[in-house]
Design an enzyme around this catalytic site. Structure first.
Site, PDB file in Angstrom:
ATOM      1  N   LYS A   1      37.606  37.701  45.106  1.00  0.00           N
ATOM      2  CA  LYS A   1      37.272  39.113  45.416  1.00  0.00           C
ATOM      3  C   LYS A   1      37.749  39.534  46.803  1.00  0.00           C
ATOM      4  O   LYS A   1      38.132  40.683  47.005  1.00  0.00           O
ATOM      5  CB  LYS A   1      35.773  39.378  45.256  1.00  0.00           C
ATOM      6  CG  LYS A   1      34.922  38.620  46.238  1.00  0.00           C
ATOM      7  CD  LYS A   1      33.465  38.759  45.952  1.00  0.00           C
ATOM      8  CE  LYS A   1      32.711  37.561  46.488  1.00  0.00           C
ATOM      9  NZ  LYS A   1      32.756  36.358  45.703  1.00  0.00           N
TER      10      LYS A   1
ATOM     11  N   GLU B   1      39.719  39.956  36.546  1.00  0.00           N
ATOM     12  CA  GLU B   1      38.442  40.178  35.855  1.00  0.00           C
ATOM     13  C   GLU B   1      37.292  39.403  36.504  1.00  0.00           C
ATOM     14  O   GLU B   1      36.160  39.892  36.590  1.00  0.00           O
ATOM     15  CB  GLU B   1      38.576  39.760  34.373  1.00  0.00           C
ATOM     16  CG  GLU B   1      37.365  40.010  33.528  1.00  0.00           C
ATOM     17  CD  GLU B   1      36.954  41.483  33.498  1.00  0.00           C
ATOM     18  OE1 GLU B   1      37.688  42.286  32.936  1.00  0.00           O
ATOM     19  OE2 GLU B   1      35.896  41.813  34.067  1.00  0.00           O
TER      20      GLU B   1
ATOM     21  N   GLY C   1      31.438  37.858  37.908  1.00  0.00           N
ATOM     22  CA  GLY C   1      31.664  36.535  37.294  1.00  0.00           C
ATOM     23  C   GLY C   1      32.096  36.647  35.843  1.00  0.00           C
ATOM     24  O   GLY C   1      33.185  37.133  35.537  1.00  0.00           O
TER      25      GLY C   1
ATOM     26  N   GLY D   1      20.896  25.091  44.869  1.00  0.00           N
ATOM     27  CA  GLY D   1      22.320  25.409  44.754  1.00  0.00           C
ATOM     28  C   GLY D   1      22.585  26.861  44.394  1.00  0.00           C
ATOM     29  O   GLY D   1      23.720  27.232  44.075  1.00  0.00           O
TER      30      GLY D   1
ATOM     31  N   GLU E   1      24.230  29.519  49.324  1.00  0.00           N
ATOM     32  CA  GLU E   1      25.102  28.685  50.161  1.00  0.00           C
ATOM     33  C   GLU E   1      24.336  28.197  51.385  1.00  0.00           C
ATOM     34  O   GLU E   1      23.334  28.792  51.775  1.00  0.00           O
ATOM     35  CB  GLU E   1      26.281  29.523  50.669  1.00  0.00           C
ATOM     36  CG  GLU E   1      27.073  30.229  49.602  1.00  0.00           C
ATOM     37  CD  GLU E   1      28.183  29.372  49.025  1.00  0.00           C
ATOM     38  OE1 GLU E   1      28.504  28.336  49.641  1.00  0.00           O
ATOM     39  OE2 GLU E   1      28.685  29.733  47.961  1.00  0.00           O
TER      40      GLU E   1
ATOM     41  N   LYS F   1      32.577  43.709  46.172  1.00  0.00           N
ATOM     42  CA  LYS F   1      32.641  43.934  44.720  1.00  0.00           C
ATOM     43  C   LYS F   1      32.574  45.427  44.387  1.00  0.00           C
ATOM     44  O   LYS F   1      33.329  45.914  43.549  1.00  0.00           O
ATOM     45  CB  LYS F   1      31.514  43.159  44.029  1.00  0.00           C
ATOM     46  CG  LYS F   1      31.723  41.633  44.082  1.00  0.00           C
ATOM     47  CD  LYS F   1      30.487  40.894  43.632  1.00  0.00           C
ATOM     48  CE  LYS F   1      30.684  39.379  43.628  1.00  0.00           C
ATOM     49  NZ  LYS F   1      29.430  38.636  43.471  1.00  0.00           N
TER      50      LYS F   1
ATOM     51  N   GLY G   1      28.825  31.086  38.427  1.00  0.00           N
ATOM     52  CA  GLY G   1      28.744  29.890  37.586  1.00  0.00           C
ATOM     53  C   GLY G   1      30.121  29.497  37.092  1.00  0.00           C
ATOM     54  O   GLY G   1      30.967  30.352  36.801  1.00  0.00           O
TER      55      GLY G   1
HETATM   56  N1  HSE Z   1      27.552  34.236  45.824  1.00  0.00           N
HETATM   57  C1  HSE Z   1      27.913  35.070  44.725  1.00  0.00           C
HETATM   58  C2  HSE Z   1      26.626  35.514  44.014  1.00  0.00           C
HETATM   59  C3  HSE Z   1      28.808  34.315  43.784  1.00  0.00           C
HETATM   60  O1  HSE Z   1      25.549  35.031  44.372  1.00  0.00           O
HETATM   61  O2  HSE Z   1      26.673  36.359  43.136  1.00  0.00           O
HETATM   62  C4  HSE Z   1      29.660  35.171  42.905  1.00  0.00           C
HETATM   63  O3  HSE Z   1      30.503  36.024  43.611  1.00  0.00           O
END
Ligand code: HSE
Length: 403
Positions: free
Chosen positions: A100, A124, A129, A182, A185, A200, A297
């Site tokens: 992105k 896409e 995601g 997880g 981050e 986004k 994911g």
């Molecule tokens: N860190 C992003 C989220 C991952 O939590 O949606 C996908 O861009």
């Protein structure tokens, strides 16, 4: 036979390899051709991995391999992803990316090169995601003027807000738990400060309105100031707090924002909980259309990348037009945006009532059992009016906009 090269064998890149391998039969039927991964660029060796034989360490090996038809970019970051993608498009190879940051920063330039070279730059997986949203915006909703897009575009923050709502836990505790699981981050700032959602919505606004939306022009507020008290007030209002990334077209003027918002039980985004994402699009003909699914994911995101590979494979030598030019999209100045605000100020009701009325005009008080503060809902006012009132009062604890 279509030969693919994958740049970056991390979570998404290895997911793309897995989807192409496990679903090879159905993909072949739907594409009309076999799709084969010819090489994978990564600095690491992946000894013992089923892709070990395909690993190369130098982009020149891929760039110079004339049998490659499609390049998949799943490295992330701006550089050298930009240089590799540009070089591939200039050779007439379609590129499919999940990146992105790359799309938000260099979208129009890369789209333009793809058009000139009669190939495709497809992305896409860069928003939402595994949720199909880019192709629907480009084609299914092409007859419509897009009046509004409102999205829960970040799984990490939606998970944190959902846990705070369901378990009554505070932000820091839930963030630590999300990191342990997880879902967040180690450095969570891109998610919790709203920067990820901002990029986004900038991509979606660029596609919806055809011009380059600079993410730096979009007012962005994260979730770090949301407390358990805010969540309790939201419950009293039969609402939930969600971080909403939105853009709105009012008579050709586009406003955009990323900020926590209150959505009530009748709002389509109310039930979107946990790590799930959803995007609500309002077309002037189609009306409300909602897209829901896994916003992150490995396999969900890889599935979106592979959908682009199939699209590119089905259009050899043909550019599928993407309307997103270099002209800057003017965003309505933030202070002109209109919202209804939920506001909390410190001090008792008696201490605040008159001052609040002077600053905001008519308000509706909200009770959640806290005697040391006063909470209320404003009428619809501009951000400029809100900012002046906040300054004149000087004791505002937090504010959340209604959606
Ligand atoms: N860190 C992003 C989220 C991952 O939590 O949606 C996908 O861009």
């Amino acid at each position: 036979m279509i030969n693919v090269s994958i740049l970056g064998y991390g979570t998404i890149g290895s997911g793309v390899f897995q989807v192409l391998k496990e679903n090879c039969q159905i993909i072949k039927e739907r594409t009309g051709e076999e799709i084969k991964v010819k090489s994978i660029l990564d600095l690491r060796d992946f000894k013992g991995d089923h892709a070990e034989e395909l690993i190369v360490h130098d982009f020149k090996e891929i760039d110079g391999d004339s049998s490659i038809n499609i390049v998949v970019e799943t490295m992330g970051g701006l550089h050298p992803a930009y240089e590799f993608v540009k070089a591939s498009l200039e050779k007439g190879r379609s590129v499919c990316t999940s990146n992105k940051a790359l799309v938000a920063a260099f979208g129009p330039e890369l789209i333009n090169i793809a058009e000139e070279k009669k190939c495709n730059f497809l992305f896409e997986a860069s928003v939402g995601g595994g949720i199909p949203i880019i192709r629907p915006l480009k084609s299914s909703l092409a007859p419509d003027i897009i009046e509004q897009i409102s999205g829960i575009l970040n799984g990490t923050t939606n998970y944190i807000l959902t846990e705070m709502t369901e378990k009554g836990a505070d932000f820091e505790t839930v963030l630590k738990d999300a990191q342990a699981k997880g879902y967040a981050e180690k450095d969570p700032s891109a998610d919790i400060e709203g920067y990820d959602a901002c990029r986004k919505i900038a991509i979606l606004a660029s596609l919806a309105y055809g011009h380059q939306t600079d993410f730096k022009d979009i007012y962005t507020e994260g979730i770090t100031k949301i407390t358990d008290r805010d969540i309790n007030y939201a419950k009293k209002l039969k609402s939930k707090i969600k971080i909403i990334a939105s853009c709105k077209n009012t008579g050709g003027k586009v406003s955009a924002m990323v900020a926590p918002g209150l959505v009530n039980a009748t709002h389509p985004l109310y039930s979107v909980d946990g790590v799930f994402n959803a995007i609500l699009v309002k077309g002037n003909m189609a009306g409300d259309v909602m897209f829901y699914g896994q916003g992150a994911g490995k396999l969900a995101t890889a599935s979106a990348v592979v959908s682009d590979i199939i699209e590119a494979a089905k259009h050899p030598g043909i550019n599928i037009k993407t309307i997103w030019d270099n002209q800057k999209l003017e965003i309505v100045p933030f202070k002109e945006n209109i919202s209804k605000f939920f506001v909390r100020v410190s001090g008792t009701k008696a201490e605040n009532e008159t001052k609040v009325k002077e600053a905001f005009g008519n308000v509706i008080p909200v009770e959640a059992g806290y005697s040391d503060e006063y909470a209320f809902i404003t009428e619809e006012i501009t951000e400029g009016t809100y900012a002046s009132a906040e300054k004149s009062l000087g004791n505002i604890i937090n504010k959340i906009r209604f959606h």
